[in-house]
Design a protein around this motif. Sequence first.
Motif, short mmCIF file in Angstrom:
data_model
loop_
_atom_site.label_atom_id
_atom_site.label_comp_id
_atom_site.label_asym_id
_atom_site.label_seq_id
_atom_site.Cartn_x
_atom_site.Cartn_y
_atom_site.Cartn_z
N PHE A 1 1.30 14.23 2.70
CA PHE A 1 2.17 13.39 3.53
C PHE A 1 1.55 13.06 4.89
O PHE A 1 1.39 11.89 5.25
CB PHE A 1 3.54 14.07 3.70
N LEU A 2 1.20 14.08 5.66
CA LEU A 2 0.70 13.80 7.02
C LEU A 2 -0.67 13.13 7.02
O LEU A 2 -0.84 12.08 7.66
CB LEU A 2 0.70 15.09 7.86
N PRO A 3 -1.67 13.66 6.30
CA PRO A 3 -2.98 12.99 6.37
C PRO A 3 -2.99 11.60 5.75
O PRO A 3 -3.66 10.70 6.28
CB PRO A 3 -3.93 13.94 5.63
N TRP A 4 -2.26 11.39 4.66
CA TRP A 4 -2.28 10.05 4.06
C TRP A 4 -1.74 9.01 5.03
O TRP A 4 -2.33 7.95 5.24
CB TRP A 4 -1.48 9.98 2.74
N GLY B 1 5.69 4.55 -9.58
CA GLY B 1 6.54 3.66 -10.34
C GLY B 1 5.81 2.40 -10.77
O GLY B 1 6.13 1.80 -11.79
N TYR B 2 4.84 2.00 -9.99
CA TYR B 2 4.23 0.70 -10.23
C TYR B 2 2.74 0.80 -10.52
O TYR B 2 2.09 -0.19 -10.74
CB TYR B 2 4.44 -0.20 -9.02
N ASP B 3 2.23 1.96 -10.40
CA ASP B 3 0.79 2.10 -10.50
C ASP B 3 0.49 3.21 -11.50
O ASP B 3 1.02 4.30 -11.39
CB ASP B 3 0.24 2.46 -9.12
N PRO B 4 -0.36 2.90 -12.48
CA PRO B 4 -0.61 3.88 -13.52
C PRO B 4 -1.24 5.16 -12.98
O PRO B 4 -1.17 6.21 -13.63
CB PRO B 4 -1.57 3.15 -14.48
N SER B 5 -1.85 5.10 -11.80
CA SER B 5 -2.49 6.32 -11.29
C SER B 5 -1.46 7.36 -10.86
O SER B 5 -1.80 8.52 -10.63
CB SER B 5 -3.42 5.98 -10.15
N ASN B 6 -0.19 6.95 -10.76
CA ASN B 6 0.86 7.94 -10.55
C ASN B 6 0.72 8.72 -9.25
O ASN B 6 1.00 9.91 -9.19
CB ASN B 6 0.84 8.93 -11.72
N VAL B 7 0.23 8.06 -8.22
CA VAL B 7 0.02 8.74 -6.94
C VAL B 7 1.37 9.02 -6.27
O VAL B 7 2.27 8.18 -6.33
CB VAL B 7 -0.83 7.85 -6.01
N GLU B 8 1.50 10.15 -5.64
CA GLU B 8 2.67 10.43 -4.81
C GLU B 8 2.21 11.15 -3.56
O GLU B 8 1.72 12.28 -3.64
CB GLU B 8 3.69 11.28 -5.58
N ILE B 9 2.33 10.46 -2.43
CA ILE B 9 1.86 11.09 -1.20
C ILE B 9 3.03 11.65 -0.37
O ILE B 9 2.82 12.13 0.73
CB ILE B 9 0.97 10.14 -0.37
N VAL C 1 0.86 -1.20 0.00
CA VAL C 1 0.00 0.00 0.00
C VAL C 1 0.89 1.24 0.00
O VAL C 1 0.64 2.21 -0.71
CB VAL C 1 -0.94 0.00 1.23
N HIS C 2 1.95 1.19 0.78
CA HIS C 2 2.87 2.32 0.80
C HIS C 2 3.56 2.47 -0.54
O HIS C 2 3.67 3.55 -1.08
CB HIS C 2 3.90 2.14 1.92
N CYS C 3 3.99 1.35 -1.09
CA CYS C 3 4.71 1.36 -2.36
C CYS C 3 3.86 1.94 -3.49
O CYS C 3 4.33 2.78 -4.26
CB CYS C 3 5.15 -0.07 -2.68
N PHE C 4 2.59 1.55 -3.58
CA PHE C 4 1.84 2.03 -4.75
C PHE C 4 1.34 3.46 -4.58
O PHE C 4 0.81 4.05 -5.52
CB PHE C 4 0.74 1.05 -5.18
#
Length: 518
Positions: free
Chosen positions: A124-127, A110-118, A102-105
Amino acid sequence: MDRRKFVSALGQGSLGAMMGLSAMRAWAQAPGHELPVDCSPPAHGAATHITFNTSVPILPRKSVWDLDGKEVTRLQKAYQAMRDLSVSSPSDPRGWMQQANVHCFNCSGGYDPSNVEIHGGWWFLPWHRCYLHVHERILGSLIQDPTFRLAYWDWDTYPNHAIVPPPFMAQGSLWDSFRGAGPSDTIPVGITDPASMQIVMGTQGTAAFMGGDPSQGLSGAIENSPHGPVHIWTGETSPGESPEPPGCFFPNTPGGQPVDQSQNGCLDMGVLATAAQDPVFFAHHSNIDRLWDVWLKTPGSQGYYKDSAWLNHPFNFYDEKGNWIYITVADVLAQQEQNNLRYTYQQPQASAPLMATRATQVRQPKPKAVKPLVVVSTPRTTRVGTKPHVRSIAVPLAHRTNLKLLAAGGARGYELHIDGLTLPPNESAIVSVFVGAPNATRDTAVGPAFVGTFSVVASGSGHKHPTMRNAVFEVRPETAALLAKQKTLHVTLVPKLINGKEPGKSSLTYKKIYLTQR
Ligand code: C2O
Protein backbone atom coordinates in the motif's frame (compact mmCIF):
# COMPACT_ATOMS: atom_id res chain seq x y z
CA MET A 1 -20.98 12.96 -24.92
CA ASP A 2 -18.22 11.31 -22.99
CA ARG A 3 -18.54 11.16 -19.28
CA ARG A 4 -15.85 13.63 -18.41
CA LYS A 5 -17.08 16.27 -20.80
CA PHE A 6 -20.55 15.68 -19.52
CA VAL A 7 -19.30 16.15 -16.02
CA SER A 8 -17.37 19.28 -16.74
CA ALA A 9 -20.43 20.75 -18.42
CA LEU A 10 -22.27 19.92 -15.24
CA GLY A 11 -19.57 21.58 -13.15
CA GLN A 12 -20.06 24.75 -15.13
CA GLY A 13 -23.74 24.73 -14.38
CA SER A 14 -24.87 24.54 -17.98
CA LEU A 15 -26.10 21.00 -17.78
CA GLY A 16 -29.32 21.60 -15.96
CA ALA A 17 -30.28 23.85 -18.83
CA MET A 18 -29.34 21.21 -21.37
CA MET A 19 -31.09 18.28 -19.82
CA GLY A 20 -33.87 17.76 -17.30
CA LEU A 21 -32.90 16.50 -13.86
CA SER A 22 -34.53 13.11 -14.24
CA ALA A 23 -32.86 12.59 -17.59
CA MET A 24 -29.54 13.40 -15.96
CA ARG A 25 -30.19 10.89 -13.24
CA ALA A 26 -31.15 8.21 -15.70
CA TRP A 27 -28.02 8.87 -17.70
CA ALA A 28 -25.72 8.88 -14.73
CA GLN A 29 -27.21 5.76 -13.22
CA ALA A 30 -27.15 3.75 -16.40
CA PRO A 31 -25.11 0.66 -15.64
CA GLY A 32 -21.64 0.72 -17.10
CA HIS A 33 -21.36 4.49 -17.24
CA GLU A 34 -19.44 5.02 -14.08
CA LEU A 35 -16.86 2.30 -13.89
CA PRO A 36 -14.23 1.63 -16.46
CA VAL A 37 -15.04 -1.65 -18.14
CA ASP A 38 -11.42 -2.34 -18.78
CA CYS A 39 -8.79 -0.27 -17.04
CA SER A 40 -5.72 -2.23 -18.02
CA PRO A 41 -2.81 -0.19 -19.38
CA PRO A 42 -1.99 0.30 -23.08
CA ALA A 43 0.05 -2.61 -24.49
CA HIS A 44 3.72 -2.62 -23.57
CA GLY A 45 6.85 -4.72 -23.77
CA ALA A 46 9.23 -5.58 -20.97
CA ALA A 47 9.76 -2.88 -18.37
CA THR A 48 13.08 -1.15 -17.90
CA HIS A 49 14.25 0.37 -14.64
CA ILE A 50 13.14 3.97 -14.28
CA THR A 51 15.71 6.72 -14.84
CA PHE A 52 15.58 9.03 -11.86
CA ASN A 53 16.01 12.70 -12.75
CA THR A 54 18.78 13.34 -10.27
CA SER A 55 19.78 16.59 -11.94
CA VAL A 56 16.53 18.35 -11.03
CA PRO A 57 16.51 20.12 -7.67
CA ILE A 58 15.06 18.57 -4.51
CA LEU A 59 12.01 20.74 -3.87
CA PRO A 60 9.25 20.83 -1.30
CA ARG A 61 5.85 19.27 -1.64
CA LYS A 62 3.74 21.75 0.27
CA SER A 63 0.40 21.75 1.98
CA VAL A 64 -2.27 22.95 -0.45
CA TRP A 65 -2.91 25.74 2.07
CA ASP A 66 0.71 26.88 1.75
CA LEU A 67 0.63 27.30 -2.03
CA ASP A 68 0.76 30.85 -3.29
CA GLY A 69 -1.45 32.03 -6.15
CA LYS A 70 1.14 31.16 -8.78
CA GLU A 71 1.56 27.68 -7.43
CA VAL A 72 -2.18 27.07 -7.43
CA THR A 73 -2.34 28.23 -11.05
CA ARG A 74 0.52 25.91 -11.93
CA LEU A 75 -1.27 22.98 -10.31
CA GLN A 76 -4.43 23.80 -12.25
CA LYS A 77 -2.50 24.15 -15.51
CA ALA A 78 -0.76 20.83 -15.06
CA TYR A 79 -4.04 18.97 -14.47
CA GLN A 80 -5.66 20.84 -17.33
CA ALA A 81 -2.87 19.72 -19.65
CA MET A 82 -3.36 16.14 -18.47
CA ARG A 83 -7.11 16.34 -19.03
CA ASP A 84 -6.61 17.89 -22.47
CA LEU A 85 -4.24 15.10 -23.45
CA SER A 86 -6.83 12.56 -22.39
CA VAL A 87 -9.31 14.14 -24.81
CA SER A 88 -6.95 14.64 -27.73
CA SER A 89 -5.24 11.27 -27.34
CA PRO A 90 -7.25 8.87 -25.17
CA SER A 91 -4.73 6.04 -25.39
CA ASP A 92 -1.75 8.16 -24.34
CA PRO A 93 -0.73 6.69 -20.99
CA ARG A 94 0.06 10.18 -19.69
CA GLY A 95 -3.49 11.43 -20.16
CA TRP A 96 -5.93 11.91 -17.32
CA MET A 97 -8.17 8.83 -17.65
CA GLN A 98 -5.20 6.59 -18.33
CA GLN A 99 -3.54 7.99 -15.21
CA ALA A 100 -6.66 7.36 -13.16
CA ASN A 101 -6.86 3.83 -14.54
CA VAL A 102 -3.37 3.07 -13.26
CA HIS A 103 -4.97 2.98 -9.84
CA CYS A 104 -7.87 0.89 -11.11
CA PHE A 105 -5.75 -1.84 -12.69
CA ASN A 106 -3.66 -2.21 -9.58
CA CYS A 107 -6.68 -2.85 -7.49
CA SER A 108 -8.39 -6.19 -6.96
CA GLY A 109 -7.62 -7.62 -10.36
CA GLY A 110 -11.10 -6.96 -11.60
CA TYR A 111 -9.93 -5.72 -14.94
CA ASP A 112 -6.46 -7.00 -15.34
CA PRO A 113 -5.51 -10.64 -15.66
CA SER A 114 -2.38 -10.07 -13.57
CA ASN A 115 -4.67 -9.82 -10.55
CA VAL A 116 -2.61 -7.15 -8.83
CA GLU A 117 -3.83 -5.80 -5.50
CA ILE A 118 -1.84 -3.06 -3.87
CA HIS A 119 -4.36 -2.38 -1.09
CA GLY A 120 -4.80 -4.26 2.16
CA GLY A 121 -1.16 -4.94 2.94
CA TRP A 122 2.51 -3.99 2.70
CA TRP A 123 2.39 -2.79 -0.93
CA PHE A 124 0.00 0.00 0.00
CA LEU A 125 2.48 2.69 1.09
CA PRO A 126 5.34 2.10 -1.36
CA TRP A 127 3.09 1.56 -4.40
CA HIS A 128 1.25 4.83 -3.85
CA ARG A 129 4.58 6.62 -3.32
CA CYS A 130 5.80 5.36 -6.72
CA TYR A 131 2.50 6.24 -8.37
CA LEU A 132 2.69 9.80 -7.00
CA HIS A 133 6.22 10.13 -8.34
CA VAL A 134 5.46 9.16 -11.93
CA HIS A 135 2.23 11.16 -11.82
CA GLU A 136 4.16 14.22 -10.61
CA ARG A 137 6.79 13.82 -13.32
CA ILE A 138 4.14 13.51 -16.01
CA LEU A 139 2.33 16.62 -14.78
CA GLY A 140 5.63 18.53 -14.70
CA SER A 141 6.61 17.43 -18.17
CA LEU A 142 3.22 18.34 -19.64
CA ILE A 143 3.79 21.95 -18.54
CA GLN A 144 7.54 21.77 -19.23
CA ASP A 145 8.32 22.49 -15.62
CA PRO A 146 10.63 20.02 -13.88
CA THR A 147 10.24 22.00 -10.66
CA PHE A 148 6.56 21.07 -10.44
CA ARG A 149 5.71 19.23 -7.23
CA LEU A 150 2.42 17.83 -5.93
CA ALA A 151 0.73 19.42 -2.94
CA TYR A 152 -0.68 17.54 0.03
CA TRP A 153 -4.04 17.74 1.78
CA ASP A 154 -3.12 17.88 5.47
CA TRP A 155 -6.49 16.98 6.95
CA ASP A 156 -4.68 16.17 10.21
CA THR A 157 -2.99 19.46 11.10
CA TYR A 158 -5.53 22.23 11.56
CA PRO A 159 -9.22 21.56 12.21
CA ASN A 160 -10.04 23.88 9.30
CA HIS A 161 -7.98 21.72 6.96
CA ALA A 162 -10.41 18.83 7.42
CA ILE A 163 -12.30 20.03 4.35
CA VAL A 164 -11.65 19.49 0.66
CA PRO A 165 -8.84 22.02 0.00
CA PRO A 166 -10.39 25.14 -1.56
CA PRO A 167 -8.47 25.03 -4.88
CA PHE A 168 -10.01 21.61 -5.50
CA MET A 169 -13.44 23.09 -4.90
CA ALA A 170 -13.08 25.76 -7.57
CA GLN A 171 -14.33 25.12 -11.09
CA GLY A 172 -11.61 23.92 -13.38
CA SER A 173 -9.20 21.06 -13.72
CA LEU A 174 -9.04 20.25 -9.98
CA TRP A 175 -12.79 19.94 -9.69
CA ASP A 176 -14.66 16.65 -9.80
CA SER A 177 -18.45 16.47 -9.95
CA PHE A 178 -18.48 12.90 -8.78
CA ARG A 179 -17.57 13.99 -5.30
CA GLY A 180 -20.02 14.31 -2.46
CA ALA A 181 -18.09 16.63 -0.17
CA GLY A 182 -19.18 20.23 -0.56
CA PRO A 183 -17.39 23.42 0.50
CA SER A 184 -18.99 23.50 3.93
CA ASP A 185 -18.51 19.81 4.77
CA THR A 186 -15.94 18.84 7.40
CA ILE A 187 -14.47 15.38 7.96
CA PRO A 188 -16.27 14.06 11.05
CA VAL A 189 -14.50 13.63 14.38
CA GLY A 190 -12.95 10.22 14.88
CA ILE A 191 -10.89 10.13 11.68
CA THR A 192 -8.38 12.95 11.29
CA ASP A 193 -8.70 14.80 14.62
CA PRO A 194 -5.65 14.88 16.94
CA ALA A 195 -6.88 12.17 19.35
CA SER A 196 -7.58 9.72 16.52
CA MET A 197 -4.38 10.58 14.65
CA GLN A 198 -2.26 10.20 17.76
CA ILE A 199 -3.41 6.60 18.15
CA VAL A 200 -2.72 5.77 14.50
CA MET A 201 0.64 7.53 14.39
CA GLY A 202 1.65 5.95 17.69
CA THR A 203 1.24 2.45 16.24
CA GLN A 204 4.65 0.87 16.69
CA GLY A 205 4.70 -2.43 14.82
CA THR A 206 5.76 -2.46 11.18
CA ALA A 207 2.88 -4.67 10.02
CA ALA A 208 0.42 -2.95 12.36
CA PHE A 209 1.18 0.43 10.77
CA MET A 210 2.20 -0.43 7.21
CA GLY A 211 0.21 -3.61 6.60
CA GLY A 212 1.40 -7.19 6.38
CA ASP A 213 2.86 -9.40 3.66
CA PRO A 214 0.34 -10.86 1.21
CA SER A 215 0.00 -14.10 3.18
CA GLN A 216 -1.29 -12.14 6.18
CA GLY A 217 -4.04 -10.18 4.42
CA LEU A 218 -3.40 -7.49 6.99
CA SER A 219 -4.16 -3.84 6.27
CA GLY A 220 -2.11 -1.32 8.23
CA ALA A 221 -3.45 1.26 10.67
CA ILE A 222 -2.81 4.20 8.33
CA GLU A 223 -4.64 2.45 5.48
CA ASN A 224 -7.59 1.51 7.69
CA SER A 225 -8.05 5.00 9.02
CA PRO A 226 -7.59 7.86 8.15
CA HIS A 227 -6.96 6.65 4.59
CA GLY A 228 -10.16 4.69 3.94
CA PRO A 229 -12.69 6.93 5.68
CA VAL A 230 -11.31 10.06 3.96
CA HIS A 231 -11.91 8.32 0.62
CA ILE A 232 -15.42 7.36 1.60
CA TRP A 233 -16.18 10.80 3.02
CA THR A 234 -14.91 12.64 -0.05
CA GLY A 235 -17.03 10.41 -2.25
CA GLU A 236 -20.16 10.88 -0.22
CA THR A 237 -20.34 12.84 3.03
CA SER A 238 -23.92 11.95 3.92
CA PRO A 239 -24.83 8.57 2.55
CA GLY A 240 -28.52 8.14 2.08
CA GLU A 241 -29.43 11.68 2.98
CA SER A 242 -31.30 13.89 0.64
CA PRO A 243 -31.16 16.23 -1.03
CA GLU A 244 -27.82 15.17 -2.39
CA PRO A 245 -25.33 17.90 -3.18
CA PRO A 246 -25.71 19.37 -6.66
CA GLY A 247 -24.05 17.14 -9.20
CA CYS A 248 -24.63 13.95 -7.28
CA PHE A 249 -26.79 11.18 -8.59
CA PHE A 250 -27.06 8.98 -5.57
CA PRO A 251 -29.57 6.22 -6.16
CA ASN A 252 -31.45 5.65 -2.95
CA THR A 253 -33.54 2.70 -2.02
CA PRO A 254 -36.66 3.46 0.00
CA GLY A 255 -34.54 2.74 3.10
CA GLY A 256 -32.19 5.50 2.08
CA GLN A 257 -29.17 3.33 1.41
CA PRO A 258 -27.24 3.03 -1.78
CA VAL A 259 -28.23 0.11 -3.95
CA ASP A 260 -24.77 -0.36 -5.27
CA GLN A 261 -22.13 1.94 -3.95
CA SER A 262 -19.98 1.60 -7.02
CA GLN A 263 -22.64 2.45 -9.58
CA ASN A 264 -23.52 6.03 -8.94
CA GLY A 265 -22.24 9.42 -9.69
CA CYS A 266 -21.20 10.82 -6.38
CA LEU A 267 -18.51 8.46 -5.38
CA ASP A 268 -15.33 8.70 -7.44
CA MET A 269 -13.17 8.81 -4.31
CA GLY A 270 -15.39 6.31 -2.51
CA VAL A 271 -14.64 3.43 -4.88
CA LEU A 272 -11.07 2.27 -5.57
CA ALA A 273 -11.75 1.66 -9.26
CA THR A 274 -12.64 5.34 -9.79
CA ALA A 275 -10.89 7.06 -6.86
CA ALA A 276 -8.05 8.48 -8.95
CA GLN A 277 -10.58 10.14 -11.28
CA ASP A 278 -10.73 12.86 -8.63
CA PRO A 279 -7.60 15.07 -8.59
CA VAL A 280 -7.90 15.37 -4.82
CA PHE A 281 -6.90 11.69 -4.68
CA PHE A 282 -3.29 12.75 -5.31
CA ALA A 283 -3.37 15.41 -2.58
CA HIS A 284 -4.89 12.88 -0.16
CA HIS A 285 -2.22 10.31 -0.96
CA SER A 286 0.57 12.87 -0.74
CA ASN A 287 -0.50 13.39 2.85
CA ILE A 288 -0.60 9.65 3.55
CA ASP A 289 2.88 9.50 2.06
CA ARG A 290 4.08 12.40 4.21
CA LEU A 291 2.69 10.72 7.32
CA TRP A 292 4.61 7.55 6.45
CA ASP A 293 7.79 9.67 6.80
CA VAL A 294 6.50 11.18 10.06
CA TRP A 295 5.83 7.70 11.44
CA LEU A 296 9.32 6.52 10.56
CA LYS A 297 10.80 9.22 12.80
CA THR A 298 8.34 8.69 15.64
CA PRO A 299 9.94 7.20 18.77
CA GLY A 300 8.88 3.59 19.16
CA SER A 301 8.18 3.09 15.45
CA GLN A 302 9.71 -0.18 14.28
CA GLY A 303 10.43 1.16 10.80
CA TYR A 304 10.51 -0.43 7.37
CA TYR A 305 10.53 -4.12 6.59
CA LYS A 306 13.91 -5.65 5.85
CA ASP A 307 12.54 -8.55 3.79
CA SER A 308 14.00 -8.71 0.31
CA ALA A 309 10.62 -9.83 -1.04
CA TRP A 310 9.38 -6.37 -0.12
CA LEU A 311 12.49 -4.31 -0.83
CA ASN A 312 13.15 -5.73 -4.29
CA HIS A 313 9.58 -5.80 -5.48
CA PRO A 314 9.05 -3.88 -8.76
CA PHE A 315 5.99 -1.79 -9.61
CA ASN A 316 5.23 -0.95 -13.24
CA PHE A 317 4.17 2.38 -14.69
CA TYR A 318 4.42 4.47 -17.82
CA ASP A 319 6.77 7.40 -17.27
CA GLU A 320 6.56 10.93 -18.67
CA LYS A 321 8.20 9.83 -21.92
CA GLY A 322 5.70 7.05 -22.41
CA ASN A 323 8.21 4.31 -21.47
CA TRP A 324 7.00 1.27 -19.54
CA ILE A 325 9.24 1.25 -16.48
CA TYR A 326 9.57 -0.33 -13.07
CA ILE A 327 10.48 1.13 -9.70
CA THR A 328 11.41 -1.05 -6.75
CA VAL A 329 10.34 -0.46 -3.18
CA ALA A 330 13.98 0.07 -2.13
CA ASP A 331 14.26 2.85 -4.73
CA VAL A 332 11.90 5.06 -2.75
CA LEU A 333 12.83 4.45 0.90
CA ALA A 334 14.87 6.42 3.42
CA GLN A 335 17.47 8.66 1.75
CA GLN A 336 16.44 7.33 -1.67
CA GLU A 337 13.10 9.06 -1.32
CA GLN A 338 14.85 12.44 -1.62
CA ASN A 339 17.74 11.35 -3.81
CA ASN A 340 15.62 9.63 -6.42
CA LEU A 341 12.23 11.28 -6.19
CA ARG A 342 13.52 14.86 -5.69
CA TYR A 343 11.11 16.16 -3.12
CA THR A 344 10.89 16.70 0.61
CA TYR A 345 7.73 17.28 2.56
CA GLN A 346 7.66 20.85 3.78
CA GLN A 347 6.08 21.12 7.22
CA PRO A 348 2.65 22.70 7.09
CA GLN A 349 3.58 26.36 7.57
CA ALA A 350 0.45 27.50 9.26
CA SER A 351 0.12 24.80 11.83
CA ALA A 352 1.95 22.80 14.41
CA PRO A 353 3.01 19.48 12.95
CA LEU A 354 1.49 16.41 14.48
CA MET A 355 3.68 15.35 17.34
CA ALA A 356 3.51 11.71 18.20
CA THR A 357 3.85 11.09 21.90
CA ARG A 358 7.13 9.74 23.10
CA ALA A 359 6.85 6.20 24.34
CA THR A 360 7.68 6.18 28.03
CA GLN A 361 10.41 3.64 28.59
CA VAL A 362 9.72 2.08 31.93
CA ARG A 363 11.75 -0.81 33.26
CA GLN A 364 9.37 -3.58 33.96
CA PRO A 365 9.30 -7.29 34.66
CA LYS A 366 8.80 -9.29 31.49
CA PRO A 367 5.23 -10.42 30.89
CA LYS A 368 4.78 -14.20 31.02
CA ALA A 369 4.09 -16.02 27.77
CA VAL A 370 0.43 -17.04 27.70
CA LYS A 371 -1.77 -18.61 25.07
CA PRO A 372 -3.80 -16.19 22.95
CA LEU A 373 -7.17 -15.38 24.43
CA VAL A 374 -9.72 -16.34 21.80
CA VAL A 375 -12.92 -14.33 22.01
CA VAL A 376 -14.63 -15.79 18.94
CA SER A 377 -13.61 -18.58 16.62
CA THR A 378 -16.16 -20.49 14.64
CA PRO A 379 -15.79 -22.66 11.57
CA ARG A 380 -18.49 -20.55 9.95
CA THR A 381 -18.33 -16.82 9.45
CA THR A 382 -19.96 -14.41 11.88
CA ARG A 383 -21.96 -11.49 10.57
CA VAL A 384 -21.13 -8.12 12.13
CA GLY A 385 -24.52 -6.58 11.34
CA THR A 386 -25.40 -2.91 11.46
CA LYS A 387 -25.61 -2.37 15.24
CA PRO A 388 -22.77 -2.53 17.79
CA HIS A 389 -21.63 -6.16 17.91
CA VAL A 390 -20.25 -7.34 21.28
CA ARG A 391 -18.43 -10.55 22.06
CA SER A 392 -17.05 -11.37 25.51
CA ILE A 393 -14.84 -13.91 27.24
CA ALA A 394 -13.50 -14.38 30.77
CA VAL A 395 -9.92 -13.21 31.16
CA PRO A 396 -7.56 -15.68 32.87
CA LEU A 397 -5.50 -14.19 35.69
CA ALA A 398 -2.23 -14.63 33.78
CA HIS A 399 -3.44 -12.23 31.09
CA ARG A 400 -4.65 -9.71 33.64
CA THR A 401 -1.27 -9.80 35.37
CA ASN A 402 0.47 -9.21 32.06
CA LEU A 403 -1.88 -6.40 31.12
CA LYS A 404 -1.16 -4.72 34.45
CA LEU A 405 2.56 -4.80 33.67
CA LEU A 406 1.95 -3.35 30.24
CA ALA A 407 -0.21 -0.60 31.67
CA ALA A 408 2.95 0.80 33.24
CA GLY A 409 4.32 1.60 29.76
CA GLY A 410 7.27 0.26 27.85
CA ALA A 411 7.12 -1.99 24.83
CA ARG A 412 3.67 -2.81 23.52
CA GLY A 413 3.02 -6.42 24.32
CA TYR A 414 -0.55 -7.11 23.26
CA GLU A 415 -2.56 -6.95 20.08
CA LEU A 416 -6.21 -7.49 19.30
CA HIS A 417 -6.77 -9.38 16.06
CA ILE A 418 -9.88 -9.72 13.93
CA ASP A 419 -9.31 -12.27 11.20
CA GLY A 420 -11.14 -13.24 8.05
CA LEU A 421 -13.06 -10.00 7.56
CA THR A 422 -14.90 -10.37 4.26
CA LEU A 423 -16.95 -7.99 2.14
CA PRO A 424 -18.32 -8.11 -1.41
CA PRO A 425 -16.27 -5.92 -3.80
CA ASN A 426 -19.00 -3.30 -4.17
CA GLU A 427 -19.34 -2.54 -0.48
CA SER A 428 -17.42 -0.20 1.82
CA ALA A 429 -17.22 -0.54 5.58
CA ILE A 430 -16.14 1.55 8.55
CA VAL A 431 -15.98 -0.19 11.93
CA SER A 432 -14.74 1.36 15.16
CA VAL A 433 -13.31 -1.21 17.53
CA PHE A 434 -13.46 -0.97 21.31
CA VAL A 435 -12.33 -3.22 24.15
CA GLY A 436 -13.58 -3.10 27.72
CA ALA A 437 -16.59 -1.05 26.66
CA PRO A 438 -19.53 -3.40 26.12
CA ASN A 439 -21.89 -0.46 25.75
CA ALA A 440 -19.85 1.39 23.16
CA THR A 441 -21.96 3.06 20.50
CA ARG A 442 -21.41 5.04 17.36
CA ASP A 443 -21.13 8.12 19.58
CA THR A 444 -18.51 6.77 21.99
CA ALA A 445 -15.54 9.14 21.98
CA VAL A 446 -11.96 8.15 21.30
CA GLY A 447 -10.49 7.14 24.67
CA PRO A 448 -8.70 4.24 26.37
CA ALA A 449 -11.34 1.74 25.21
CA PHE A 450 -10.96 2.67 21.55
CA VAL A 451 -8.34 0.57 19.78
CA GLY A 452 -8.82 1.74 16.22
CA THR A 453 -10.90 1.77 13.08
CA PHE A 454 -11.08 -0.90 10.42
CA SER A 455 -12.19 0.21 6.99
CA VAL A 456 -12.61 -1.07 3.47
CA VAL A 457 -13.12 1.16 0.46
CA ALA A 458 -15.29 -0.62 -2.14
CA SER A 459 -13.19 -1.93 -5.02
CA GLY A 460 -15.93 -1.58 -7.63
CA SER A 461 -18.61 -3.97 -8.72
CA GLY A 462 -16.64 -5.07 -11.79
CA HIS A 463 -14.00 -6.45 -9.48
CA LYS A 464 -14.48 -10.13 -9.15
CA HIS A 465 -13.17 -11.05 -5.76
CA PRO A 466 -14.57 -10.25 -2.37
CA THR A 467 -12.33 -8.15 -0.15
CA MET A 468 -10.74 -10.30 2.55
CA ARG A 469 -8.76 -8.71 5.34
CA ASN A 470 -7.35 -9.27 8.75
CA ALA A 471 -7.09 -6.42 11.22
CA VAL A 472 -4.70 -5.86 14.10
CA PHE A 473 -4.82 -3.22 16.81
CA GLU A 474 -2.04 -2.59 19.32
CA VAL A 475 -3.10 -2.38 22.94
CA ARG A 476 -1.80 0.93 24.28
CA PRO A 477 -0.76 1.34 27.95
CA GLU A 478 -3.98 3.17 28.85
CA THR A 479 -6.00 0.43 27.19
CA ALA A 480 -4.06 -2.26 29.06
CA ALA A 481 -4.79 -0.39 32.31
CA LEU A 482 -8.50 -0.51 31.53
CA LEU A 483 -8.44 -4.20 30.61
CA ALA A 484 -6.37 -5.22 33.64
CA LYS A 485 -9.27 -4.11 35.84
CA GLN A 486 -11.89 -6.24 34.08
CA LYS A 487 -12.47 -9.95 34.55
CA THR A 488 -14.28 -10.19 31.24
CA LEU A 489 -12.86 -9.04 27.94
CA HIS A 490 -15.52 -7.33 25.85
CA VAL A 491 -14.77 -6.59 22.22
CA THR A 492 -17.24 -4.27 20.54
CA LEU A 493 -17.36 -3.72 16.79
CA VAL A 494 -19.30 -0.58 15.93
CA PRO A 495 -20.22 -0.31 12.25
CA LYS A 496 -21.07 3.14 10.98
CA LEU A 497 -21.52 5.24 7.93
CA ILE A 498 -19.11 8.09 7.33
CA ASN A 499 -21.70 10.54 8.69
CA GLY A 500 -21.85 8.59 11.96
CA LYS A 501 -25.23 7.01 11.22
CA GLU A 502 -26.20 3.37 11.30
CA PRO A 503 -25.61 1.55 8.02
CA GLY A 504 -28.75 0.37 6.28
CA LYS A 505 -27.10 -2.94 5.60
CA SER A 506 -23.76 -4.61 6.09
CA SER A 507 -22.47 -7.83 4.55
CA LEU A 508 -19.31 -7.73 6.65
CA THR A 509 -18.40 -11.06 8.24
CA TYR A 510 -15.37 -12.31 10.16
CA LYS A 511 -14.00 -15.58 11.43
CA LYS A 512 -11.99 -14.98 14.54
CA ILE A 513 -11.32 -12.41 17.27
CA TYR A 514 -8.43 -12.89 19.69
CA LEU A 515 -6.09 -11.05 22.00
CA THR A 516 -2.49 -12.12 21.76
CA GLN A 517 1.03 -11.21 22.84
CA ARG A 518 3.36 -10.11 20.11
CU1 C2O B 1 -5.12 3.14 -3.71
CU2 C2O B 1 -6.30 5.66 -1.49
O1 C2O B 1 -6.24 4.10 -2.51
